[in-house]
Design a protein around this motif. Structure first.
Motif, mmCIF file in Angstrom:
data_model
loop_
_atom_site.group_PDB
_atom_site.id
_atom_site.type_symbol
_atom_site.label_atom_id
_atom_site.label_comp_id
_atom_site.label_asym_id
_atom_site.label_seq_id
_atom_site.Cartn_x
_atom_site.Cartn_y
_atom_site.Cartn_z
ATOM 1 N N ARG A 12 27.443 75.181 12.918
ATOM 2 C CA ARG A 12 27.577 76.879 13.110
ATOM 3 C C ARG A 12 29.084 77.046 13.699
ATOM 4 N NH1 ARG A 12 22.937 76.960 15.328
ATOM 5 N NH2 ARG A 12 21.804 77.019 13.675
ATOM 6 N N VAL A 13 29.302 76.219 14.671
ATOM 7 C CA VAL A 13 30.428 76.167 15.396
ATOM 8 C C VAL A 13 31.598 75.926 14.549
ATOM 9 C CG1 VAL A 13 31.921 75.009 17.235
ATOM 10 C CG2 VAL A 13 29.678 75.388 17.786
ATOM 11 N N THR A 14 31.776 75.246 13.581
ATOM 12 C CA THR A 14 32.874 75.292 12.706
ATOM 13 C C THR A 14 32.985 75.978 11.694
ATOM 14 O OG1 THR A 14 31.767 73.579 11.626
ATOM 15 C CG2 THR A 14 32.935 72.614 13.223
ATOM 16 N N SER A 15 32.111 77.162 11.619
ATOM 17 C CA SER A 15 32.135 78.063 10.429
ATOM 18 C C SER A 15 33.042 79.297 11.140
ATOM 19 C CB SER A 15 30.787 78.694 10.284
ATOM 20 O OG SER A 15 30.105 77.821 9.499
ATOM 21 N N ASN A 16 33.950 79.625 10.334
ATOM 22 C CA ASN A 16 34.892 80.747 10.872
ATOM 23 C C ASN A 16 35.865 80.545 12.033
ATOM 24 O OD1 ASN A 16 33.743 82.398 8.651
ATOM 25 N ND2 ASN A 16 32.000 82.716 10.075
ATOM 26 N N LYS A 17 35.882 79.143 12.353
ATOM 27 C CA LYS A 17 36.684 78.742 13.492
ATOM 28 C C LYS A 17 37.862 78.187 13.114
ATOM 29 C CE LYS A 17 33.498 80.183 16.195
ATOM 30 N NZ LYS A 17 32.167 80.519 15.327
ATOM 31 N N TYR A 18 39.076 78.455 13.628
ATOM 32 C CA TYR A 18 40.417 77.863 13.335
ATOM 33 C C TYR A 18 41.037 77.102 14.356
ATOM 34 C CZ TYR A 18 39.821 80.355 9.013
ATOM 35 O OH TYR A 18 39.427 80.910 7.783
ATOM 36 N N VAL A 19 41.810 76.019 14.033
ATOM 37 C CA VAL A 19 42.650 75.453 15.293
ATOM 38 C C VAL A 19 43.898 75.392 14.912
ATOM 39 C CG1 VAL A 19 41.925 73.122 14.013
ATOM 40 C CG2 VAL A 19 42.718 73.188 16.438
ATOM 41 N N SER A 20 44.866 75.526 15.774
ATOM 42 C CA SER A 20 46.303 75.452 15.664
ATOM 43 C C SER A 20 46.813 74.130 16.054
ATOM 44 C CB SER A 20 46.824 76.768 16.517
ATOM 45 O OG SER A 20 48.365 76.246 16.494
ATOM 46 N N THR A 21 47.368 73.462 15.177
ATOM 47 C CA THR A 21 47.850 72.057 15.586
ATOM 48 C C THR A 21 49.451 72.110 15.134
ATOM 49 O OG1 THR A 21 47.485 71.114 13.120
ATOM 50 C CG2 THR A 21 45.723 71.242 14.788
ATOM 51 N N PRO A 22 50.000 70.848 15.422
ATOM 52 C CA PRO A 22 51.511 70.863 15.140
ATOM 53 C C PRO A 22 51.717 70.847 13.727
ATOM 54 C CG PRO A 22 50.978 69.633 16.744
ATOM 55 C CD PRO A 22 49.581 69.973 16.718
ATOM 56 N N ARG A 23 50.771 70.629 12.915
ATOM 57 C CA ARG A 23 50.576 70.608 11.507
ATOM 58 C C ARG A 23 50.211 71.773 10.709
ATOM 59 N NH1 ARG A 23 52.838 66.046 10.075
ATOM 60 N NH2 ARG A 23 52.436 64.176 11.265
ATOM 61 N N GLY A 24 49.957 72.956 11.423
ATOM 62 C CA GLY A 24 49.609 74.115 10.852
ATOM 63 C C GLY A 24 48.171 74.493 11.407
#
Length: 500
Positions: free
Chosen positions: A401-413
């Motif tokens: 549930r937590v990983t649905s519709n969640k995005y992470v900003s990293t140095p690779r995009g």
């Protein structure tokens, strides 16, 4: 014989309270969707107040201690890896029995029919606090959504899918790919040739001509699809400036055709679409706002932080609550005030718990996939929901549930959290598993280098080579990966080698 009788039965059941439903719903919302939901709650509940981004709350407004500060950049994390920043939130290991029971009930509730699909209230949708029957607004897909859907069904490997999504992010409203391939390759840590190969596949998506890098290339893709691209057409596309100036004499000479053929070629060009993306929904695709930021730590490892810029901060107005409580006369008025206070306190606590849970899951994913952040997309490790859930002491359904519709900003995009979950292939010696993506990459590499000695590898031979390298894989799996990579069979490759 039909009759009536009275029986007493004892059983166990789970009562899904409105508050529990709300907690499940909040966990799956993205920050953008959460902000819309909070706005709706502020309209309904007079005791809720949005805390100002700067300054301190007014005297008389109180919130639970855990809810007044949502900046986790200075928190601590369990010391499980030297590559992840050692300053994550350690509150998760100190949960009270009541909190653990509440988390377990939320996990179990999410598995009941009709309660797990809170994500149905997707982008642009609204929510109904009653029976949950209100559905999201329907809208025509944007070009970005249309291309993403095709990328998801194109049979890409994990690596190539990540490359495809990065390419799609560079598509403008007209359907042209404006991103720099070299920059994308450098950011993802992969070869430029691989990015070009993925782009070639994406240029086969609908509408025809999409993701071209120039007008001539866009028209070329459409002509190829119509089987009308020949040497004369190629020359015309290279000399479109002559056509624009109506210099038909010079254009006819360059193409080596007569006036009648040239007129037919011009008519064919006029039938094409120079802006293949113009036919889609006029609304601009929403920019993805990350829920979590991952940055290199000067001391080594990675810092994992919530995106507090978009995180709603709510307070319960205790002063106003005291005022309206004293003014309430009837039982109905008193019940309304009490209900508003309970809902407000629950929402503030739920938002705080949601933030902590997202940070906890994101931190563990970063710990597991630090090689990807350091070395590139080909170094993704095998990872599933159970591994993350076991490491942080949560249920798999909660992690999902937590990983649905969640995005992470990293140095690779910017990536969806679900991107980091890849399948695993067992080692022949029973040791560490191998990432399916890494195995696909190895298969592609072997086939790319075949033919130099006149030898074409069959699927059986690839299985033997991989088993010699300690990778236990079945022949049908090799065939599936090869087909996903759009690589012909050994018979077809041998025929191409002879004719080439």
């Amino acid at each position: 014989m039909i009759g009536q009788r009275l029986e007493v039965r004892q059983g166990q059941g789970l009562v899904i309270t409105p508050q529990l439903q709300q907690a499940i719903k909040l966990l799956q919302l993205s920050n953008q969707e959460l902000d819309e939901y909070v706005d709706a709650e502020l309209e309904k509940n007079p005791l809720l107040q949005r805390e100002e981004a700067e300054g301190t709350p007014d005297e008389g407004r109180e919130a639970p201690a855990d809810a007044t500060e949502l900046s986790f950049s200075d928190a601590e994390a369990p010391d499980r890896s030297s590559t992840v920043d050692a300053r994550e939130d350690d509150v998760y290991g100190d949960a009270t029995p009541g909190e653990r029971t509440s988390d377990r009930l939320s996990d179990e509730a999410a598995e009941q029919p009709g309660l797990s699909d809170w994500s149905a209230a997707g982008k642009g949708g609204s929510f109904n606090d009653g029976d949950g029957g209100e559905r999201p607004d329907r809208h025509d897909p944007t070009l970005w959504e249309h291309l993403q859907a095709q990328a998801s069904t194109a049979g890409f490997s994990t690596t190539d899918h990540a490359i495809a999504l990065s390419l799609i992010d560079g598509v403008d409203d007209g359907g042209y790919m404006r991103g720099e391939l070299a920059e994308i390759a450098d950011r993802l840590g992969c070869d430029l040739a691989r990015v070009e190969a993925v782009l070639a596949i994406c240029q086969g998506f609908e509408p025809t001509g999409v993701m071209a890098r120039s007008v001539p290339e866009c028209l070329k893709l459409q002509l190829i699809e119509r089987n009308r691209f020949d040497p004369a057409m190629a020359i015309m596309l290279d000399n479109l400036e002559l056509l624009a100036r109506r210099n038909l004499v010079a254009l006819r000479a360059a193409c080596g055709v007569d006036a009648e053929d040239l007129a037919d070629m011009i008519s064919e060009l006029k039938a094409l679409t120079p802006r293949p993306g113009a036919g889609f929904a006029g609304e601009v695709a929403q920019t993805v706002i990350p829920d979590v930021h991952v940055r290199p730590d000067p001391a080594g490892g990675w810092r994992v932080e919530l995106n507090t810029d978009t995180l709603p901060r709510l307070l319960v107005d205790k002063r106003y609550h005291a005022t309206v409580s004293a003014a309430a006369r009837s039982e109905t008025e008193k019940a309304f005030v009490a209900d508003c206070a309970a809902q407000a306190n629950w929402l503030v606590k739920s938002l705080d718990q949601r933030a902590k849970t997202i940070l906890k899951v994101g931190s563990e994913i970063v710990r597991q996939q630090d090689a990807f952040l350091a070395f590139g997309v080909e170094f993704l490790r095998p990872l599933n929901l159970k591994t993350v859930a076991d490491a942080i002491g949560m249920h798999e359904s909660t992690v999902s549930r937590v990983t649905s519709n969640k995005y992470v900003s990293t140095p690779r995009g910017v990536f969806e959290l679900k991107f980091f979950f890849t399948a695993a292939i067992q080692a022949t010696d029973g040791g560490a598993t191998h990432s399916a993506e890494a195995v696909r990459h190895r298969i592609k590499s072997m086939i790319d280098h075949e033919g130099r000695d006149g030898d074409v590898l069959s699927d059986d031979r690839i299985v033997e080579i991989l088993k010699e390298a300690g990778i236990d894989i079945a022949r049908r799996t090799v065939a599936k990966y090869r087909e996903a990579l759009r690589i012909p069979s050994s018979v077809e490759r041998r025929r191409l080698l002879k004719t080439g």
